[in-house]
Enzyme design. Sequence first.
Site, PDB file in Angstrom:
ATOM      1  N   TRP A   1       0.558  -1.128   0.035  1.00  0.00           N
ATOM      2  CA  TRP A   1      -0.347   0.247   0.336  1.00  0.00           C
ATOM      3  C   TRP A   1       1.084   1.424  -0.031  1.00  0.00           C
ATOM      4  O   TRP A   1       0.813   1.580   0.916  1.00  0.00           O
ATOM      5  CB  TRP A   1      -0.448  -0.206   0.952  1.00  0.00           C
ATOM      6  N   ASP A   2       0.436   2.216  -1.003  1.00  0.00           N
ATOM      7  CA  ASP A   2       2.123   3.372  -1.396  1.00  0.00           C
ATOM      8  C   ASP A   2       1.147   4.201  -1.338  1.00  0.00           C
ATOM      9  O   ASP A   2      -0.376   3.832  -1.613  1.00  0.00           O
ATOM     10  CB  ASP A   2       2.569   2.984  -2.600  1.00  0.00           C
TER      11      ASP A   2
ATOM     12  N   ASP B   1      13.183   3.833  -0.558  1.00  0.00           N
ATOM     13  CA  ASP B   1      13.172   3.615  -1.915  1.00  0.00           C
ATOM     14  C   ASP B   1      15.111   3.145  -2.491  1.00  0.00           C
ATOM     15  O   ASP B   1      15.075   3.511  -3.297  1.00  0.00           O
ATOM     16  CB  ASP B   1      12.800   4.834  -3.007  1.00  0.00           C
TER      17      ASP B   1
END
Length: 747
Positions: free
Chosen positions: A478-479, A549
């Site tokens: 879930w971004d 990231d």
Amino acid sequence: MSINFNNKTKEFHLSNNNISYIIKILRNGQIGQLYFGKKIKHKESYSYLLESKSRPMAQYLYENDFSFSLDHIKQEFPSYGTTDHRYPAFEIKQENGSTITEFEYISHKIFKGKKKLVGLPAVYVENEDEATTLEIFLKDKMIEIELVLSYTIFEKYDVVARNAQFINKGENSVDITRALSLNLDLPDYDYELLQLSGAWSRERYIKTRKLEMGIQAISSTKGISSNDQNPFIALKRPETTETLGEVIGFSLIYSGNFLAQVEVDTYDVARVSLGINPFGFTWHLENNERFQTPEAIIVYSDSGLNKMSQTFHNIFGKRLVRGEWRDKFRPILINNWEGTYFDFNDEKILNIAKAAHKMGVELFVLDDGWFGTRNDDKQGLGDWVSNKNKLKNGVEGLSHEIDKIGMKFGLWFEPEMVNKNSELFKRHPEWILHVPQRNQSHGRNQFVLDYSRREVIDYIYDMMFKIIKNSKISYIKWDMNRYITECYSVAYPPQRQGEIFHRYILGVYDLYERLIKAFPNILFESCSSGGARFDPGMLYYAPQCWTSDDTDAIERLKIQYGTSLVYPLSTMGAHVSVVPNHQLQRITPLETRAGVAYFGNFGYELDMSKLTEEENKKIKIQIDFYKKYRHIFQYGIFYRLLDPFKNNIVSWMVVTEDRRTAIVGYYKILNDVNCAYRRIKLQGLDPDLKYEISNLNYPEEIATKYCYGDELMNIGLITTDSSSGQVLDGSRVSHDFDSTIYILKVE
Ligand code: DGJ
């Protein structure tokens, strides 16, 4: 663990084996703070700690009584304007425009266990004997608002959980303009303030500064907890190290705008405040409505930062994370994002999955790009239906194909967002947070859906439900890839606009809760442009989080080290990616990339169908190794040994609870030459057990095969490599970004 109330002295003493928390009902009915720290014996009274002398220039509550000035009394939930001039824990604006309140003690309740918080994440108990709770009921009689202060002390963890609730029993509505979760007035300020600060790709760097008179604070105003600051601070004594000394950690179980502040007054009192950021916040409370603050956690350690972190790891790992995945081994995954970005089809994906399966990878995660017209990041968000141009039989078909290969399947969503170029936006342009007739600011070409509105959440829920139901999905990533701007909802009246930031997060929690209820076996991983929402609130719903990231191993040393201050390894997603690294162009050995990623939820983020034979061989070994020891990596006791913010050599270790197996990660950032011999003192071993030592990457490089725990903890593990001396016999020469893993086992 107990909570003792002395009716004569009006004192509460909360304690377990290691900590004491003593508070007192003050003369004016407010709650005073007497002591928080290492456990002290219970005795009749500690009221002498309520120092309340008459001071020059002070204001007093009572006529001719010069000793009762709230400015000079340590308190638990202070208000502003009635002799205390420091920042308060709350503020309530009333019909007549006044913000003055006078909350007085009415009653209290002590009970076993702990209540749930409605609509908000919180730590919990599994049986009532794990914790005891004190609820103190206060009331402002004039406006008839009740205030409930809640304290829970745990038996096994050195933790106090606090929250507050406001209930409007009066006829008039009020506006709450400040509603923090915790206030703690400490008697001195000989502390350093430690915080986790950062940005995209360098999340949660450890920063410390000496406390000074005045205000020092961290906060978020971005609508999410953010990667700039984490909702956590610690106050450590200047001499406190990883293993020695006093430290108090404060963490807010919340994913929205927060404030963590320490105000040191000119009499050396350090007032700690933690809660929803009052900036941009108001809550309109009508008759019979209640407002619940998020929960704040206080952790005490007298044995340094490692102990504080282990307590956070325990309470968050075992009593915040929920569901079947809390205690289950987390799967080794392959994620296609860095391998393909948006450019994939069935064939590419299945090739990667097949190659990964051969290596022993257990879960395939299909990242961004599978839905709507999502061929780049300018379109498609909001349309959660398969893109059949890329995937012939949709995600539904692909998930079954992956299942046939023998792997689990996971899927990426960004449920809170919409692109203007989408079906959803065409249908409902009014569903984004925005101010009518004003500019709508941009971020990654996408807009934030108005999650304060039930119908928006219902719509997204239905779309997600359909695709999950029709596919074989066991994991969801879930971004959330932009901050909130123009925070305004057209669905709410003007006096409720200050609620939208908070209502938004409540909406996110609500959608999570509904999906978890519908699909209790799914493992959720939260994500926000990497780790911009790595907070305890999220962990209540998603047991793990994509840490950053930045997949470069050397950068990850800092990121994972900082994250470990509060969050257990089982919550940190950590993947091996290709070199040159996509974020930094750095080239690091495959062993080091894995060596860092082992200390988390291990996975790969590359195109596994494009590896060389040699890489394949190494990866197979890595996966077998992680499987053998994953119980330690995911659920062992973690110790930080050498700090990447200070050293060229970095090290950390995990130990099983029975202390019979330990794994040490050892990393050298830059190589050095003709340098000193090296040894490193280990932690957490059993001094009397004899450990067999092996070196995963360089088996021949061990100084001795067996050592006792006391040897390893007091003399140290010898880690000298070829850089101490000259290599004349053709053996291995150490290099930049070198690393190894030591395995210590009792036969
Ligand atoms: C940001 C995440 O952190 C990445 O892992 C990836 O999922 C991208 N979003 C996809 O857009």
